[in-house]
Design a protein around this motif. Structure first.
Motif, mmCIF file in Angstrom:
data_model
loop_
_atom_site.group_PDB
_atom_site.id
_atom_site.type_symbol
_atom_site.label_atom_id
_atom_site.label_comp_id
_atom_site.label_asym_id
_atom_site.label_seq_id
_atom_site.Cartn_x
_atom_site.Cartn_y
_atom_site.Cartn_z
ATOM 1 N N GLN A 198 -86.512 8.485 -47.563
ATOM 2 C CA GLN A 198 -87.186 7.394 -46.854
ATOM 3 C C GLN A 198 -88.697 7.403 -47.069
ATOM 4 O O GLN A 198 -89.420 6.610 -46.462
ATOM 5 C CB GLN A 198 -86.881 7.476 -45.358
ATOM 6 C CG GLN A 198 -85.414 7.332 -45.019
ATOM 7 C CD GLN A 198 -84.805 6.057 -45.573
ATOM 8 O OE1 GLN A 198 -85.389 4.967 -45.457
ATOM 9 N NE2 GLN A 198 -83.639 6.171 -46.178
ATOM 10 N N ASP A 206 -97.168 -1.287 -43.374
ATOM 11 C CA ASP A 206 -96.615 -0.495 -42.274
ATOM 12 C C ASP A 206 -96.368 0.966 -42.650
ATOM 13 O O ASP A 206 -95.612 1.665 -41.972
ATOM 14 C CB ASP A 206 -95.317 -1.125 -41.755
ATOM 15 C CG ASP A 206 -94.228 -1.196 -42.828
ATOM 16 O OD1 ASP A 206 -94.556 -1.002 -44.018
ATOM 17 O OD2 ASP A 206 -93.060 -1.459 -42.474
ATOM 18 N N PRO A 256 -91.495 2.385 -44.265
ATOM 19 C CA PRO A 256 -90.623 1.475 -43.514
ATOM 20 C C PRO A 256 -90.306 0.217 -44.333
ATOM 21 O O PRO A 256 -90.651 0.116 -45.512
ATOM 22 C CB PRO A 256 -91.450 1.151 -42.268
ATOM 23 C CG PRO A 256 -92.479 2.237 -42.187
ATOM 24 C CD PRO A 256 -92.781 2.589 -43.613
ATOM 25 N N TYR A 257 -89.682 -0.752 -43.680
ATOM 26 C CA TYR A 257 -89.135 -1.922 -44.372
ATOM 27 C C TYR A 257 -90.181 -2.666 -45.201
ATOM 28 O O TYR A 257 -89.968 -2.934 -46.396
ATOM 29 C CB TYR A 257 -88.511 -2.875 -43.347
ATOM 30 C CG TYR A 257 -88.017 -4.171 -43.948
ATOM 31 C CD1 TYR A 257 -86.829 -4.218 -44.669
ATOM 32 C CD2 TYR A 257 -88.755 -5.345 -43.798
ATOM 33 C CE1 TYR A 257 -86.380 -5.407 -45.225
ATOM 34 C CE2 TYR A 257 -88.315 -6.536 -44.353
ATOM 35 C CZ TYR A 257 -87.127 -6.562 -45.069
ATOM 36 O OH TYR A 257 -86.695 -7.740 -45.626
ATOM 37 N N LEU A 258 -91.314 -3.012 -44.584
ATOM 38 C CA LEU A 258 -92.306 -3.813 -45.300
ATOM 39 C C LEU A 258 -92.905 -3.047 -46.482
ATOM 40 O O LEU A 258 -93.200 -3.637 -47.527
ATOM 41 C CB LEU A 258 -93.413 -4.260 -44.343
ATOM 42 C CG LEU A 258 -92.991 -5.236 -43.239
ATOM 43 C CD1 LEU A 258 -94.179 -5.560 -42.336
ATOM 44 C CD2 LEU A 258 -92.422 -6.520 -43.840
ATOM 45 N N LYS A 287 -91.344 -0.781 -48.292
ATOM 46 C CA LYS A 287 -90.343 -0.792 -49.363
ATOM 47 C C LYS A 287 -90.346 -2.137 -50.094
ATOM 48 O O LYS A 287 -90.229 -2.192 -51.325
ATOM 49 C CB LYS A 287 -88.950 -0.491 -48.797
ATOM 50 C CG LYS A 287 -88.714 0.973 -48.420
ATOM 51 C CD LYS A 287 -87.253 1.190 -48.064
ATOM 52 C CE LYS A 287 -86.929 2.658 -47.795
ATOM 53 N NZ LYS A 287 -87.474 3.134 -46.522
ATOM 54 N N ARG A 288 -90.477 -3.225 -49.350
ATOM 55 C CA ARG A 288 -90.512 -4.551 -49.983
ATOM 56 C C ARG A 288 -91.737 -4.693 -50.887
ATOM 57 O O ARG A 288 -91.650 -5.258 -51.983
ATOM 58 C CB ARG A 288 -90.539 -5.639 -48.901
ATOM 59 C CG ARG A 288 -89.309 -5.696 -48.034
ATOM 60 C CD ARG A 288 -88.112 -6.257 -48.762
ATOM 61 N NE ARG A 288 -88.257 -7.681 -49.045
ATOM 62 C CZ ARG A 288 -87.329 -8.414 -49.653
ATOM 63 N NH1 ARG A 288 -86.207 -7.844 -50.065
ATOM 64 N NH2 ARG A 288 -87.517 -9.694 -49.871
ATOM 65 N N ASP A 319 -91.190 -2.799 -53.960
ATOM 66 C CA ASP A 319 -90.297 -3.567 -54.839
ATOM 67 C C ASP A 319 -91.101 -4.495 -55.749
ATOM 68 O O ASP A 319 -90.820 -4.624 -56.947
ATOM 69 C CB ASP A 319 -89.327 -4.419 -54.013
ATOM 70 C CG ASP A 319 -88.232 -3.603 -53.341
ATOM 71 O OD1 ASP A 319 -88.099 -2.406 -53.654
ATOM 72 O OD2 ASP A 319 -87.508 -4.180 -52.504
ATOM 73 N N GLY A 364 -84.678 -5.698 -52.716
ATOM 74 C CA GLY A 364 -84.245 -4.587 -51.874
ATOM 75 C C GLY A 364 -84.048 -3.289 -52.635
ATOM 76 O O GLY A 364 -83.403 -2.361 -52.135
ATOM 77 N N PHE A 396 -84.856 -0.018 -50.785
ATOM 78 C CA PHE A 396 -83.945 0.172 -49.654
ATOM 79 C C PHE A 396 -82.612 0.723 -50.148
ATOM 80 O O PHE A 396 -82.076 1.697 -49.600
ATOM 81 C CB PHE A 396 -83.725 -1.147 -48.911
ATOM 82 C CG PHE A 396 -82.612 -1.084 -47.899
ATOM 83 C CD1 PHE A 396 -82.822 -0.498 -46.662
ATOM 84 C CD2 PHE A 396 -81.352 -1.589 -48.198
ATOM 85 C CE1 PHE A 396 -81.790 -0.418 -45.727
ATOM 86 C CE2 PHE A 396 -80.316 -1.514 -47.274
ATOM 87 C CZ PHE A 396 -80.536 -0.928 -46.032
ATOM 88 N N TYR A 397 -82.082 0.110 -51.197
ATOM 89 C CA TYR A 397 -80.782 0.545 -51.712
ATOM 90 C C TYR A 397 -80.873 1.915 -52.384
ATOM 91 O O TYR A 397 -79.959 2.735 -52.256
ATOM 92 C CB TYR A 397 -80.225 -0.493 -52.682
ATOM 93 C CG TYR A 397 -79.847 -1.793 -52.017
ATOM 94 C CD1 TYR A 397 -78.880 -1.822 -51.023
ATOM 95 C CD2 TYR A 397 -80.464 -2.992 -52.370
ATOM 96 C CE1 TYR A 397 -78.535 -3.012 -50.388
ATOM 97 C CE2 TYR A 397 -80.125 -4.184 -51.749
ATOM 98 C CZ TYR A 397 -79.158 -4.191 -50.755
ATOM 99 O OH TYR A 397 -78.818 -5.365 -50.131
ATOM 100 N N CYS A 457 -80.592 4.705 -50.021
ATOM 101 C CA CYS A 457 -79.248 4.953 -49.481
ATOM 102 C C CYS A 457 -78.556 6.082 -50.235
ATOM 103 O O CYS A 457 -77.652 6.734 -49.708
ATOM 104 C CB CYS A 457 -78.392 3.688 -49.569
ATOM 105 S SG CYS A 457 -78.942 2.347 -48.493
#
Length: 331
Positions: free
Chosen positions: A75, A99, A267-269, A271-272, A275, A287, A290-291, A294
């Motif tokens: 992460q 973030d 965090p999410y933003l 990672k985007r 990308d 994504g 994010f993937y 995983c």
């Protein structure tokens, strides 16, 4: 205090010029971070074959100021480097990722401290290093009764934990050599050539300061004698500084600074945003990070899908196939 210096992920608007420092990057974020590092004035050293190809980099085996690799949970990343390089990298992240969360360990990795012994139990002495941090030292390393103060070094074990692992077996680290107190001369096991090993061993015996042994690192095999001699001389100056400070400094205090360690979470933003950096140099599905984080079959399916994109397959078709695979894994 828990041993961390906390930073928020607030975006800074002013971009600071970064001195050209050297970074080694590995892991699932390597392409995006390489793009970001190059744009911010860093030089990439010891690049992987994929990174060399994507960024048209020349071979460069120089030692890095900064080492970056994945966190165990994927992460984010773990960063180890010089104080200057880690500070520049941390500033770069907060300036580029909205973030991002960064936590700088309060102690110096490989740093040598005069510490005060606060308490003990059956196995360990608990040593105050200052800055609200208490390290843990095995009692087996202390042979002179019950001292109130002790000279210790922060080991590279369990980086980021609340109680750093300490040792009294002091080492001073260079790019090509390590000076180890009360130790014999040694040569890295990664140097296989017997003639080179013998040459380095003889040089180490000749250069070793009294009470210290030289351990040659793998990179020493490609260095001229003058470079190695100069590095040992610089490390010896650090030893003299250590000896001088040891006589005058009171505990707790840092005697010799080492490397800095930063734990980074994306965090999410973040990672985007990463990308988008990656997409500018390689085929990238939405994504991607994010993937990739995983792991397992999802990460493998993503790699296969992006290879299809590289071969010219229709993006919509590839994305549809990939989503079906993800739904199969996570119904």
């Amino acid at each position: 205090m828990n041993g961390w210096m906390n930073f928020t992920g607030l975006r800074r608007l002013v971009k600071r010029e970064v001195r050209r420092m050297k970074a080694k990057v590995r892991g699932i974020y390597s392409t995006a971070l390489t793009k970001l590092l190059l744009e911010n004035g860093f030089e990439i050293v010891q690049p992987s074959l994929t990174i060399k190809k994507r960024f048209k980099l020349n071979e460069n085996q120089e030692p890095p100021d900064l080492k970056i690799k994945d966190r165990f949970d994927l992460q984010g990343i773990r960063v180890l480097g010089t104080p200057e390089a880690t500070s520049a990298f941390q500033h770069m992240l907060h300036s580029s990722l909205e973030d991002v969360l960064t936590r700088r360990w309060m102690v110096s990795v490989d740093g040598i401290y005069r510490g005060s012994i606060k308490e003990s139990d059956e196995r360990f002495l608990y040593v105050d290093l200052g800055c609200g941090v208490t390290g843990r030292l095995s009692k087996s390393e202390v042979t002179d009764g019950s001292p109130r103060q002790v000279i210790v070094q922060v080991e590279r074990k369990r980086l980021g934990v609340k109680q750093p692992v300490l040792t009294t077996k002091l080492k001073v680290f260079g790019n090509h050599a390590i000076l180890a107190k009360n130790s014999k001369t040694g040569v890295s096991l990664k140097i296989y050539d017997l003639e080179k090993r013998a040459e380095l061993y003889a040089l180490g015996k000749a250069l070793s300061p009294e009470g210290w042994g030289i351990i040659w690192r793998e990179s020493s095999k490609n260095q001229p004698r003058e470079t190695l001699e100069n590095e040992v001389a610089r490390l010896f100056e650090k030893i003299k500084t250590l000896d001088s400070k040891t006589l005058s400094a009171d505990a707790p205090t840092l005697l010799v600074e080492g490397l800095h360690f930063i734990d980074v979470e994306f965090p999410y933003l973040s990672k985007r945003r990463l990308d988008s950096f990656r997409a500018s140099v390689a085929q990238t599905l939405n994504g991607h990070h994010f993937y990739k984080s995983c792991g397992g079959k999802v990460s493998a399916a993503l790699e296969m899908a992006e290879k299809l994109l590289e071969k010219g397959q229709d993006r919509a078709e590839v994305e549809n196939l990939f989503k079906k695979q993800v739904m199969y894994e996570f119904p």
